[in-house]
Write an enzyme that holds these catalytic residues in place. Structure first.
Site, PDB file in Angstrom:
ATOM      1  N   SER A  49      -2.341  -8.376 -21.487  1.00  0.00           N
ATOM      2  CA  SER A  49      -3.043  -8.985 -20.358  1.00  0.00           C
ATOM      3  C   SER A  49      -4.410  -9.530 -20.717  1.00  0.00           C
ATOM      4  O   SER A  49      -4.975 -10.321 -19.960  1.00  0.00           O
ATOM      5  CB  SER A  49      -3.191  -7.971 -19.223  1.00  0.00           C
ATOM      6  OG  SER A  49      -3.943  -6.840 -19.651  1.00  0.00           O
ATOM      7  N   ASP A 342     -11.970  -6.339 -12.595  1.00  0.00           N
ATOM      8  CA  ASP A 342     -11.140  -5.566 -11.666  1.00  0.00           C
ATOM      9  C   ASP A 342     -10.959  -4.105 -12.047  1.00  0.00           C
ATOM     10  O   ASP A 342     -10.076  -3.437 -11.527  1.00  0.00           O
ATOM     11  CB  ASP A 342      -9.761  -6.219 -11.514  1.00  0.00           C
ATOM     12  CG  ASP A 342      -8.992  -6.301 -12.830  1.00  0.00           C
ATOM     13  OD1 ASP A 342      -9.443  -5.709 -13.831  1.00  0.00           O
ATOM     14  OD2 ASP A 342      -7.934  -6.971 -12.867  1.00  0.00           O
ATOM     15  N   HIS A 345     -10.063  -5.299 -16.639  1.00  0.00           N
ATOM     16  CA  HIS A 345     -10.156  -6.624 -17.241  1.00  0.00           C
ATOM     17  C   HIS A 345     -11.541  -7.187 -17.015  1.00  0.00           C
ATOM     18  O   HIS A 345     -12.240  -6.784 -16.084  1.00  0.00           O
ATOM     19  CB  HIS A 345      -9.102  -7.566 -16.651  1.00  0.00           C
ATOM     20  CG  HIS A 345      -7.713  -7.063 -16.781  1.00  0.00           C
ATOM     21  ND1 HIS A 345      -7.018  -6.503 -15.727  1.00  0.00           N
ATOM     22  CD2 HIS A 345      -6.883  -7.018 -17.854  1.00  0.00           C
ATOM     23  CE1 HIS A 345      -5.813  -6.138 -16.138  1.00  0.00           C
ATOM     24  NE2 HIS A 345      -5.710  -6.429 -17.431  1.00  0.00           N
TER      25      HIS A 345
END
Length: 374
Positions: A49, A342, A345
């Protein structure tokens, strides 16, 4: 408790002589300092991610709000490190490999929540239910191999093409460890995974070299003990559990440090084995630690350990029940002043700072834009 990183994303003789000399000088300069577009044929990225640009479309606004104006599958408010690198090197933003695109200038094989190790490793340890996707490094390289004929033709042509391309392999490892940590496995048990993860990473790099890769960047993992998710969910009352200068959780950063130490050792072994291949380490860890020590130095007046998008009645502004894009979440007023987006991240602003450290140094040696790296 199970959480993966994916949970947050959804003329005259004189003139002629001058002309000739000028052109010779121009081409000589190009040889010494080639432009990015001449240096590399293509850019290929593998990872999770931290660098997925749309292979998993799970997020909606406010993800993507800063640069794109809509969610693109990136786990951030805007561009990622790989986006800044692509732009600086003269490439378009890398298309996700699982969509229909022309991949002759590069492709992104990264998948949100991807692990280094395969399904069997986790299944044997009773952890396979924690795998959000089955997209290990091996499977990403498998997909890369399948796409090669459409990118560069036959094997011989591909070997030459790939030898003049740039590969970024990772980061990998974060999800291997979090899969177990979020199932409340002891950190000593999880630390025992590190040699297996490094072996899988090393094998993946060797597969790419065998296909023709001759210029690779392999990032280490980030100091996860500096991320609000870990700081809030695994908080302890003991101040000795936290770095006095950073406020990061020491035991989790120790796991990241172990991974990076073994990774650097493995990359040095590969350099000796393949002396004609450029294999560079990208130091996420030191860079994020330095930002955490003095975030204001980098423009982050909102701090390094506080979440921008989410909510929580703690100093980290993080709560499982108020995650970014879920009920009762809020977004900070100025995202550019925050490091963390968040909970796990980072923001586009942080990605920009990190990318500059890779492009110009000192966190990739030699830097991606140095003449010696061509």
């Amino acid at each position: 408790m199970y959480l993966s990183r994916a949970f947050l994303c959804t003329g005259s003789p004189v003139a002629m002589n001058s002309f000739t000399f000028g052109h010779l000088l121009f081409f000589f300069i190009l040889l010494l300092h080639p432009s990015s577009s001449q240096r590399y044929n293509a850019l290929f990225n593998f990872g999770d991610s931290m660098s997925d640009t749309g292979n998993v479309q799970i997020s909606t606004l406010p993800y993507g709000m800063t640069f794109f104006g809509n969610a693109t599958g990136r786990c951030s408010d805007g561009r990622l490190v790989i986006d800044f690198i692509a732009q600086e090197l003269g490439f378009p933003l890398l298309p996700p490999s699982q969509e229909e695109h022309d991949f002759r200038r590069g492709a992104n094989f990264a998948v949100i929540a991807a692990t280094t190790l395969g399904f069997d490793f986790f299944d044997e340890r009773g952890l396979s239910k924690g795998l959000w996707v089955n997209a290990s490094l091996r499977l990403q390289i498998d997909r890369f191999e399948r796409l090669l004929p459409s990118v560069c033709g036959a094997a011989r042509e591909c070997k030459e093409f790939l030898g003049k391309s740039l590969f970024i392999v990772g980061e990998f490892g974060g999800n291997d460890y979090s899969t177990a940590l979020f199932f409340a496995r002891p950190i000593d048990e999880v630390s025992a995974f590190v040699p297996d993860v490094i072996d899988a990473l090393k094998h993946g790099v060797e597969r790419l070299i065998a296909l023709g890769a001759a210029d690779l960047v392999v990032p280490g993992v980030l100091p996860v003990g500096c991320f609000p998710l870990y700081l809030a969910n695994y908080h302890t009352p003991n101040p000795e559990d936290y770095g006095p200068r950073t406020g990061c959780a020491r035991r989790y950063n120790a796991l990241s440090w172990l991974h990076n130490t073994l990774l650097r050792r493995a990359l040095e072994q590969l350099r000796r084995k393949y002396p004609g291949v450029a294999i560079r380490y990208a130091d996420y860890y030191s860079q994020v630690i330095n930002i955490a020590i003095d975030p204001v130095k980098y423009g982050f007046t909102g701090g390094a350990l506080r979440t921008c998008c989410g909510g929580g009645d703690n100093i980290y502004n993080f709560d499982q029940k108020r995650r970014c894009n879920e009920k009762n979440y809020t977004v900070c007023t100025d995202v550019s002043t925050y490091v963390n987006w968040d909970g796990i991240h980072m923001t586009e602003a942080a990605h920009r700072v990190i990318a500059n450290g890779w492009l110009h140094g000192p966190y990739v040696d030699p830097p991606l834009l140095s003449s010696s790296s061509s």
